[in-house]
Design a protein around this motif. Structure first.
Motif, PDB file in Angstrom:
ATOM      1  N   GLY A  50      73.172  40.027  77.528  1.00 33.45           N
ATOM      2  CA  GLY A  50      71.870  39.630  77.838  1.00 33.45           C
ATOM      3  C   GLY A  50      70.989  39.670  76.729  1.00 33.45           C
ATOM      4  O   GLY A  50      69.976  38.809  76.358  1.00 33.45           O
ATOM      5  N   GLN A  51      70.928  40.591  76.052  1.00 29.91           N
ATOM      6  CA  GLN A  51      69.997  40.683  74.800  1.00 29.91           C
ATOM      7  C   GLN A  51      70.489  40.015  73.612  1.00 29.91           C
ATOM      8  O   GLN A  51      69.765  39.204  73.030  1.00 29.91           O
ATOM      9  N   GLN A  52      71.737  39.629  73.286  1.00 34.49           N
ATOM     10  CA  GLN A  52      72.122  38.525  72.590  1.00 34.49           C
ATOM     11  C   GLN A  52      71.511  37.293  72.686  1.00 34.49           C
ATOM     12  O   GLN A  52      71.117  36.600  72.100  1.00 34.49           O
ATOM     13  N   ALA A  53      71.662  37.090  74.275  1.00 37.65           N
ATOM     14  CA  ALA A  53      71.056  35.729  74.841  1.00 37.65           C
ATOM     15  C   ALA A  53      69.888  35.578  74.276  1.00 37.65           C
ATOM     16  O   ALA A  53      69.314  34.403  73.793  1.00 37.65           O
ATOM     17  N   LEU A  54      68.968  36.538  74.828  1.00 34.31           N
ATOM     18  CA  LEU A  54      67.407  36.543  74.278  1.00 34.31           C
ATOM     19  C   LEU A  54      67.068  36.250  73.020  1.00 34.31           C
ATOM     20  O   LEU A  54      66.360  35.511  72.529  1.00 34.31           O
ATOM     21  N   ASP A  55      67.925  37.018  72.402  1.00 32.15           N
ATOM     22  CA  ASP A  55      67.812  37.055  70.718  1.00 32.15           C
ATOM     23  C   ASP A  55      68.099  35.679  70.145  1.00 32.15           C
ATOM     24  O   ASP A  55      67.303  34.862  69.496  1.00 32.15           O
ATOM     25  N   PHE A  56      69.255  35.155  70.658  1.00 31.02           N
ATOM     26  CA  PHE A  56      69.544  33.553  70.294  1.00 31.02           C
ATOM     27  C   PHE A  56      68.595  32.657  70.455  1.00 31.02           C
ATOM     28  O   PHE A  56      68.364  31.902  69.926  1.00 31.02           O
ATOM     29  N   MET A  71      76.480  41.327  84.527  1.00 32.05           N
ATOM     30  CA  MET A  71      77.000  41.559  83.216  1.00 32.05           C
ATOM     31  C   MET A  71      76.517  43.086  82.802  1.00 32.05           C
ATOM     32  O   MET A  71      75.708  43.392  83.836  1.00 32.05           O
ATOM     33  N   PRO A  72      77.195  43.732  82.211  1.00 34.02           N
ATOM     34  CA  PRO A  72      76.673  45.182  81.933  1.00 34.02           C
ATOM     35  C   PRO A  72      75.324  45.271  81.290  1.00 34.02           C
ATOM     36  O   PRO A  72      75.142  44.160  80.540  1.00 34.02           O
ATOM     37  N   GLY A  73      74.486  46.152  81.541  1.00 36.57           N
ATOM     38  CA  GLY A  73      73.053  46.240  81.113  1.00 36.57           C
ATOM     39  C   GLY A  73      72.128  45.476  81.681  1.00 36.57           C
ATOM     40  O   GLY A  73      71.872  45.523  83.133  1.00 36.57           O
ATOM     41  N   MET A  74      71.954  44.475  81.123  1.00 34.76           N
ATOM     42  CA  MET A  74      70.959  43.390  81.493  1.00 34.76           C
ATOM     43  C   MET A  74      71.628  42.352  82.478  1.00 34.76           C
ATOM     44  O   MET A  74      72.502  41.331  81.752  1.00 34.76           O
ATOM     45  N   ASP A  75      71.371  42.086  83.544  1.00 39.41           N
ATOM     46  CA  ASP A  75      72.080  41.041  84.410  1.00 39.41           C
ATOM     47  C   ASP A  75      71.603  39.763  84.164  1.00 39.41           C
ATOM     48  O   ASP A  75      70.494  39.445  83.567  1.00 39.41           O
ATOM     49  N   GLY A  76      72.190  38.575  84.696  1.00 35.16           N
ATOM     50  CA  GLY A  76      71.499  37.433  84.735  1.00 35.16           C
ATOM     51  C   GLY A  76      70.266  37.184  84.938  1.00 35.16           C
ATOM     52  O   GLY A  76      69.607  36.247  84.554  1.00 35.16           O
ATOM     53  N   PHE A  77      69.820  37.728  86.285  1.00 32.61           N
ATOM     54  CA  PHE A  77      68.686  37.349  86.726  1.00 32.61           C
ATOM     55  C   PHE A  77      67.421  37.946  85.876  1.00 32.61           C
ATOM     56  O   PHE A  77      66.505  37.190  85.650  1.00 32.61           O
ATOM     57  N   GLU A  78      67.884  39.224  85.178  1.00 38.39           N
ATOM     58  CA  GLU A  78      66.906  39.781  84.206  1.00 38.39           C
ATOM     59  C   GLU A  78      66.639  38.774  83.056  1.00 38.39           C
ATOM     60  O   GLU A  78      65.466  38.643  82.518  1.00 38.39           O
ATOM     61  N   VAL A  79      67.797  38.257  82.533  1.00 35.39           N
ATOM     62  CA  VAL A  79      67.813  37.349  81.406  1.00 35.39           C
ATOM     63  C   VAL A  79      67.088  36.269  81.608  1.00 35.39           C
ATOM     64  O   VAL A  79      66.085  35.779  80.894  1.00 35.39           O
ATOM     65  N   CYS A  80      67.365  35.677  82.791  1.00 33.33           N
ATOM     66  CA  CYS A  80      66.522  34.367  83.112  1.00 33.33           C
ATOM     67  C   CYS A  80      64.916  34.722  83.455  1.00 33.33           C
ATOM     68  O   CYS A  80      63.927  33.907  82.784  1.00 33.33           O
ATOM     69  N   LEU A  81      64.685  35.694  83.977  1.00 35.84           N
ATOM     70  CA  LEU A  81      63.249  36.017  84.050  1.00 35.84           C
ATOM     71  C   LEU A  81      62.682  36.160  82.569  1.00 35.84           C
ATOM     72  O   LEU A  81      61.367  36.110  82.352  1.00 35.84           O
ATOM     73  N   LEU A 110      67.578  30.702  91.758  1.00 35.39           N
ATOM     74  CA  LEU A 110      66.562  29.352  91.691  1.00 35.39           C
ATOM     75  C   LEU A 110      65.180  30.203  91.517  1.00 35.39           C
ATOM     76  O   LEU A 110      64.308  29.658  91.088  1.00 35.39           O
ATOM     77  N   GLU A 111      64.963  31.389  92.438  1.00 37.05           N
ATOM     78  CA  GLU A 111      63.549  31.836  92.397  1.00 37.05           C
ATOM     79  C   GLU A 111      63.044  32.350  91.249  1.00 37.05           C
ATOM     80  O   GLU A 111      61.914  32.469  90.790  1.00 37.05           O
ATOM     81  N   VAL A 112      64.326  32.972  90.186  1.00 40.89           N
ATOM     82  CA  VAL A 112      63.664  33.427  88.780  1.00 40.89           C
ATOM     83  C   VAL A 112      63.581  32.344  87.994  1.00 40.89           C
ATOM     84  O   VAL A 112      63.419  32.851  86.639  1.00 40.89           O
ATOM     85  N   GLY A 113      64.157  31.258  88.289  1.00 36.84           N
ATOM     86  CA  GLY A 113      63.793  29.924  87.436  1.00 36.84           C
ATOM     87  C   GLY A 113      64.917  29.077  86.930  1.00 36.84           C
ATOM     88  O   GLY A 113      64.705  28.281  86.033  1.00 36.84           O
ATOM     89  N   ALA A 114      66.040  29.603  87.231  1.00 40.44           N
ATOM     90  CA  ALA A 114      67.158  28.687  87.119  1.00 40.44           C
ATOM     91  C   ALA A 114      67.091  27.181  87.774  1.00 40.44           C
ATOM     92  O   ALA A 114      66.425  26.892  88.918  1.00 40.44           O
ATOM     93  N   VAL A 115      67.638  26.248  86.907  1.00 40.67           N
ATOM     94  CA  VAL A 115      67.605  24.807  87.632  1.00 40.67           C
ATOM     95  C   VAL A 115      68.473  24.612  88.195  1.00 40.67           C
ATOM     96  O   VAL A 115      68.652  23.435  88.852  1.00 40.67           O
ATOM     97  N   ASP A 116      69.729  25.494  88.183  1.00 41.03           N
ATOM     98  CA  ASP A 116      70.842  24.796  89.066  1.00 41.03           C
ATOM     99  C   ASP A 116      71.768  26.217  89.093  1.00 41.03           C
ATOM    100  O   ASP A 116      71.538  27.165  88.411  1.00 41.03           O
TER     101      ASP A 116
END
Length: 173
Positions: A50-56, A71-81, A110-116
């Motif tokens: 998740g952190q790599q994704a946010l940095d990128f 995912m370990p650490g930060m899950d996808g919901f946290e990354v999306c938020l 979808l509630e945390v902001g995903a489009v699909d």
């Protein structure tokens, strides 16, 4: 933003480069599958956390993020938020690609902001269609954000642009 001599016709006729996709998954095999599906038509980047994704996304914003939930650490919901709470990254569309197929997970995504939301294993034709739709919407939205600052008749920057630049310059002081 764009240079001061950009005209409306230049914005409308600008060539589209290959879309930039960020695939976020802690399993390399899943990233490889997405690369095989999209590599010929898109620039495919990867992140395994998740952190790599946010940095990128902060450093080189992609056109779309394909994001795993578990995912370990930060899950996808946290990354999306985190993406949606940052003004610099909130307009990047996120599609969750996950093995979890229950309605509660999809609703939360979808509630945390995903489009699909799509499930693994992915159907290449379906995921291509979903990505194409979201890339098209992203490009249209980006164009509208640019056009809001230009006068339709003259093609020069309007008052809205000048006010936003003034506010930005004042913050720099």
């Amino acid at each position: 933003m764009h240079s001061d001599d950009t005209t409306i016709s230049e914005l409308l006729n600008a060539p589209q480069s290959r879309p930039r996709l960020l695939v976020v998954d802690d399993q390399p095999i899943n990233i490889q599958v997405m690369y095989q599906i999209f590599g010929a038509h898109c620039q495919v980047f990867m992140a395994t956390s998740g952190q790599q994704a946010l940095d990128f996304c902060r450093d080189t914003p992609p056109d779309l993020v394909l994001l795993d939930i578990v995912m370990p650490g930060m899950d996808g919901f946290e990354v999306c938020l985190a993406l949606k709470s940052n003004p610099e990254t909130r307009d990047i569309p996120v599609i969750f690609v996950t093995a979890h197929t229950d309605a509660a997970q999809e609703t939360r995504g979808l509630e945390v902001g995903a489009v699909d939301f799509t499930s693994k294993p992915v159907n290449p034709a379906v995921v291509r269609a979903r990505v194409k739709t979201q890339i098209t919407l992203k490009h249209q939205s980006d164009l509208m954000r640019k056009l809001v600052f230009l006068d339709g008749l003259t093609g020069v920057f309007n008052r809205r642009y000048l006010e936003s630049r003034l506010a930005y310059r004042i913050q720099e002081l």
